[in-house]
Scaffold this motif. Structure first.
Motif, PDB file in Angstrom:
ATOM      1  N   ARG A  55       0.830  -1.206   0.000  1.00  9.77           N
ATOM      2  CA  ARG A  55       0.000   0.000   0.000  1.00  9.77           C
ATOM      3  C   ARG A  55       0.866   1.257   0.000  1.00  9.77           C
ATOM      4  NH1 ARG A  55      -5.104   1.547   0.462  1.00  9.77           N
ATOM      5  NH2 ARG A  55      -5.972  -0.509   0.883  1.00  9.77           N
ATOM      6  N   ALA A  56       1.983   1.218   0.725  1.00 11.66           N
ATOM      7  CA  ALA A  56       2.886   2.370   0.725  1.00 11.66           C
ATOM      8  C   ALA A  56       3.459   2.589  -0.672  1.00 11.66           C
ATOM      9  CB  ALA A  56       4.003   2.154   1.738  1.00 11.66           C
ATOM     10  N   PHE A  57       3.902   1.512  -1.318  1.00 13.97           N
ATOM     11  CA  PHE A  57       4.411   1.633  -2.682  1.00 13.97           C
ATOM     12  C   PHE A  57       3.327   2.174  -3.611  1.00 13.97           C
ATOM     13  CE2 PHE A  57       4.263  -0.366  -6.873  1.00 13.97           C
ATOM     14  CZ  PHE A  57       5.367   0.234  -7.462  1.00 13.97           C
ATOM     15  N   ASP A  58       2.106   1.646  -3.505  1.00 13.18           N
ATOM     16  CA  ASP A  58       1.015   2.078  -4.371  1.00 13.18           C
ATOM     17  C   ASP A  58       0.746   3.571  -4.199  1.00 13.18           C
ATOM     18  OD1 ASP A  58      -1.445   1.374  -6.093  1.00 13.18           O
ATOM     19  OD2 ASP A  58      -2.354   2.339  -4.351  1.00 13.18           O
ATOM     20  N   ALA A  59       0.773   4.055  -2.968  1.00 17.73           N
ATOM     21  CA  ALA A  59       0.538   5.476  -2.718  1.00 17.73           C
ATOM     22  C   ALA A  59       1.621   6.341  -3.343  1.00 17.73           C
ATOM     23  CB  ALA A  59       0.452   5.727  -1.212  1.00 17.73           C
ATOM     24  N   ALA A  94       0.611  -1.306 -11.728  1.00 17.42           N
ATOM     25  CA  ALA A  94      -0.626  -1.690 -12.410  1.00 17.42           C
ATOM     26  C   ALA A  94      -1.406  -2.710 -11.581  1.00 17.42           C
ATOM     27  CB  ALA A  94      -0.306  -2.261 -13.785  1.00 17.42           C
ATOM     28  N   ILE A  95      -0.643  -3.601 -10.913  1.00 16.02           N
ATOM     29  CA  ILE A  95      -1.290  -4.615 -10.081  1.00 16.02           C
ATOM     30  C   ILE A  95      -1.845  -4.000  -8.802  1.00 16.02           C
ATOM     31  CG2 ILE A  95      -0.909  -6.735  -8.756  1.00 16.02           C
ATOM     32  CD1 ILE A  95       1.271  -7.455 -10.831  1.00 16.02           C
ATOM     33  N   THR A  96      -1.028  -3.176  -8.128  1.00 15.71           N
ATOM     34  CA  THR A  96      -1.482  -2.615  -6.860  1.00 15.71           C
ATOM     35  C   THR A  96      -2.618  -1.617  -7.056  1.00 15.71           C
ATOM     36  OG1 THR A  96       0.205  -0.873  -6.921  1.00 15.71           O
ATOM     37  CG2 THR A  96       0.765  -2.927  -5.768  1.00 15.71           C
ATOM     38  N   ARG A  97      -2.609  -0.932  -8.180  1.00 15.66           N
ATOM     39  CA  ARG A  97      -3.701   0.006  -8.436  1.00 15.66           C
ATOM     40  C   ARG A  97      -5.016  -0.751  -8.554  1.00 15.66           C
ATOM     41  NH1 ARG A  97      -2.891   5.171 -12.148  1.00 15.66           N
ATOM     42  NH2 ARG A  97      -1.431   5.401 -10.415  1.00 15.66           N
ATOM     43  N   ALA A  98      -4.977  -1.916  -9.236  1.00 17.23           N
ATOM     44  CA  ALA A  98      -6.190  -2.737  -9.342  1.00 17.23           C
ATOM     45  C   ALA A  98      -6.588  -3.295  -7.981  1.00 17.23           C
ATOM     46  CB  ALA A  98      -5.962  -3.881 -10.331  1.00 17.23           C
ATOM     47  N   ALA A 108     -10.364  -2.475  -3.304  1.00 20.63           N
ATOM     48  CA  ALA A 108     -10.574  -2.269  -1.864  1.00 20.63           C
ATOM     49  C   ALA A 108     -11.316  -0.956  -1.617  1.00 20.63           C
ATOM     50  CB  ALA A 108      -9.233  -2.269  -1.141  1.00 20.63           C
ATOM     51  N   GLU A 109     -10.985   0.076  -2.375  1.00 26.01           N
ATOM     52  CA  GLU A 109     -11.673   1.358  -2.221  1.00 26.01           C
ATOM     53  C   GLU A 109     -13.125   1.260  -2.665  1.00 26.01           C
ATOM     54  OE1 GLU A 109      -9.198   3.980  -4.436  1.00 26.01           O
ATOM     55  OE2 GLU A 109      -7.561   3.949  -2.971  1.00 26.01           O
ATOM     56  N   GLU A 110     -13.366   0.500  -3.748  1.00 26.48           N
ATOM     57  CA  GLU A 110     -14.742   0.294  -4.186  1.00 26.48           C
ATOM     58  C   GLU A 110     -15.554  -0.419  -3.110  1.00 26.48           C
ATOM     59  OE1 GLU A 110     -15.321  -1.489  -8.000  1.00 26.48           O
ATOM     60  OE2 GLU A 110     -13.666  -0.390  -8.900  1.00 26.48           O
ATOM     61  N   ALA A 111     -14.921  -1.425  -2.478  1.00 36.76           N
ATOM     62  CA  ALA A 111     -15.605  -2.151  -1.409  1.00 36.76           C
ATOM     63  C   ALA A 111     -15.933  -1.222  -0.251  1.00 36.76           C
ATOM     64  CB  ALA A 111     -14.726  -3.311  -0.924  1.00 36.76           C
ATOM     65  N   GLN A 112     -15.007  -0.335   0.087  1.00 29.55           N
ATOM     66  CA  GLN A 112     -15.246   0.599   1.184  1.00 29.55           C
ATOM     67  C   GLN A 112     -16.387   1.550   0.848  1.00 29.55           C
ATOM     68  OE1 GLN A 112     -11.845   2.875   2.389  1.00 29.55           O
ATOM     69  NE2 GLN A 112     -12.902   3.867   4.077  1.00 29.55           N
ATOM     70  N   VAL A 113     -16.417   2.035  -0.387  1.00 31.52           N
ATOM     71  CA  VAL A 113     -17.494   2.932  -0.808  1.00 31.52           C
ATOM     72  C   VAL A 113     -18.840   2.214  -0.706  1.00 31.52           C
ATOM     73  CG1 VAL A 113     -18.498   4.128  -2.791  1.00 31.52           C
ATOM     74  CG2 VAL A 113     -16.057   4.379  -2.281  1.00 31.52           C
TER      75      VAL A 113
END
Length: 286
Positions: A7-11, A66-70, A75-80
Motif C-alpha cells: 500500500r505504501a508503494f502504491d501510494a 498496475a497490479i497494486t492500483r487494481a 478495496a476502495e470500491e468495497a469501502q465505498v
C-alpha cells in the motif's frame, strides 16, 4: 507478502512523492520510505528511482503499480459500497409478508426515505412467511397471530377485525352497518383454506359462540374468495386491513368475541441491530 508495504508503494506510485503518499495514508513520511525500502530489499528489486525533483517508477515498478492500483482500487470500491450501505444509500432488503395490504405502506415509506434500497418481496400464507424468516431466507417479515419464541423479535404493527364480504345486492348489504356473528348460523359461505389465519380465527370464534355456518367452498386466495362472493356463491370473510375496492362487493364488520387479529413485524433477534432491518422496523412503527 506485506500489504502495508504494497500500500505504501502504491501510494507513492500514484502520488509521485513520498510526502504526498504519507499524507494520503495518514502516516509519517519516514514510515512510507521504510515500507517501500523493506519491500525492495525483501524481493531484491528496484521499484522506484529517486531524483531531486520527483520519484519515478522503474520498469518493474510500473508493472507492479498496475497490479497494486487494481488491488487497492477494488478495496476502495468495497469501502465505498460498505459506507453507502451503512448510511442506507444502497443495499438490498429481503422481505416476506402474509399479504400485500399491510406491507405495501411500509415499503412506500422505505422507498421515499431511502430510494437507493432495493427490496425483494415474498408473499405467502402465514406458515410460509414465518418459515422464510426462521430459515433466514428473508431479513424481515410481516406476520399475523405469531406466537413469541426464542430468537424471534416481534414488534406490534396493527390490529384487524374480521368482516363479512357480501355481493352488492345482498339484503344485508343495504340494511346494516355491522353484523353479529350469530347471524351467520347456517349461512352458505365461501372461505379461505383451513390453514389461513383469517379462516382459523373465524372457525375458532364460531366454535366458541356455538355457530355452524355451511361452508360451500374452500379457496386458496383472497382473490378467489372475492370472485366467489361476486358470483353470489356464498358469503365470504376477510380481514379489515385487506379490503379491496370492488364495486361488486360490500364488507360489513362482524361483532362478537374473538374476531380481532394482531399483526407484527418480525426479524431474528440476533440480526435486529442491522441498519437496514432497523430502518424497516422504525418505518413500520410510524
Amino acid at each position: 507478502m506485506n500489504l502495508f508495504q504494497l500500500r505504501a508503494f502504491d501510494a507513492v506510485a500514484r502520488e509521485g512523492s513520498f510526502t504526498r503518499a504519507a499524507e494520503r495514508l495518514f502516516i509519517s513520511q519516514p514510515a512510507v520510505t521504510g515500507h517501500v525500502k523493506a519491500l525492495e530489499e525483501h524481493y531484491q528489486i528496484t521499484l522506484l528511482r529517486r531524483t531531486a525533483r520527483r520519484v519515478e517508477l522503474t520498469e518493474e515498478g510500473t508493472r507492479l503499480a498496475a497490479i497494486t492500483r487494481a488491488m487497492f482500487g477494488l478495496a476502495e470500491e468495497a469501502q465505498v459500497m460498505l459506507e453507502a450501505n451503512r448510511q442506507l444509500l444502497s443495499g438490498r432488503l429481503e422481505v416476506a409478508a402474509d399479504g400485500p395490504h399491510r406491507v405495501m405502506p411500509i415499503l412506500a415509506k422505505l422507498r421515499e426515505r431511502y430510494p437507493g434500497i432495493s427490496v425483494n418481496l415474498r408473499l405467502g400464507n402465514a406458515q410460509d412467511t414465518l418459515a422464510a424468516l426462521l430459515g433466514e431466507h428473508v431479513d424481515v417479515a410481516v406476520l399475523t397471530e405469531t406466537e413469541p419464541r426464542k430468537g424471534l423479535y416481534l414488534q406490534p404493527l396493527c390490529q384487524s377485525r374480521l368482516c363479512v364480504l357480501l355481493p352488492v345486492g345482498h339484503r344485508w348489504a343495504v340494511s346494516q352497518q355491522a353484523l353479529p356473528l350469530s347471524a351467520l348460523e347456517q349461512q352458505v359461505m365461501v372461505l379461505r383454506e383451513p390453514s389461513s389465519v383469517t379462516r382459523r380465527t373465524f372457525d375458532k370464534a364460531c366454535a366458541v359462540a356455538g355457530i355452524q355456518p355451511q361452508v360451500l367452498l374452500e379457496l386458496g386466495s383472497r382473490e378467489a374468495v372475492n370472485e366467489a362472493v361476486a358470483a353470489e356463491l356464498g358469503i365470504g370473510v376477510v380481514s379489515s386491513t385487506e379490503l379491496s375496492h370492488d364495486p361488486r362487493l360490500v364488507a360489513l364488520c362482524l361483532t362478537g368475541e374473538g374476531l380481532v387479529n394482531q399483526h407484527w413485524v418480525g426479524c431474528l433477534e440476533r440480526r435486529r441491530e442491522l441498519r437496514l432491518i432497523q430502518a424497516f422496523m422504525a418505518l413500520a412503527g410510524t
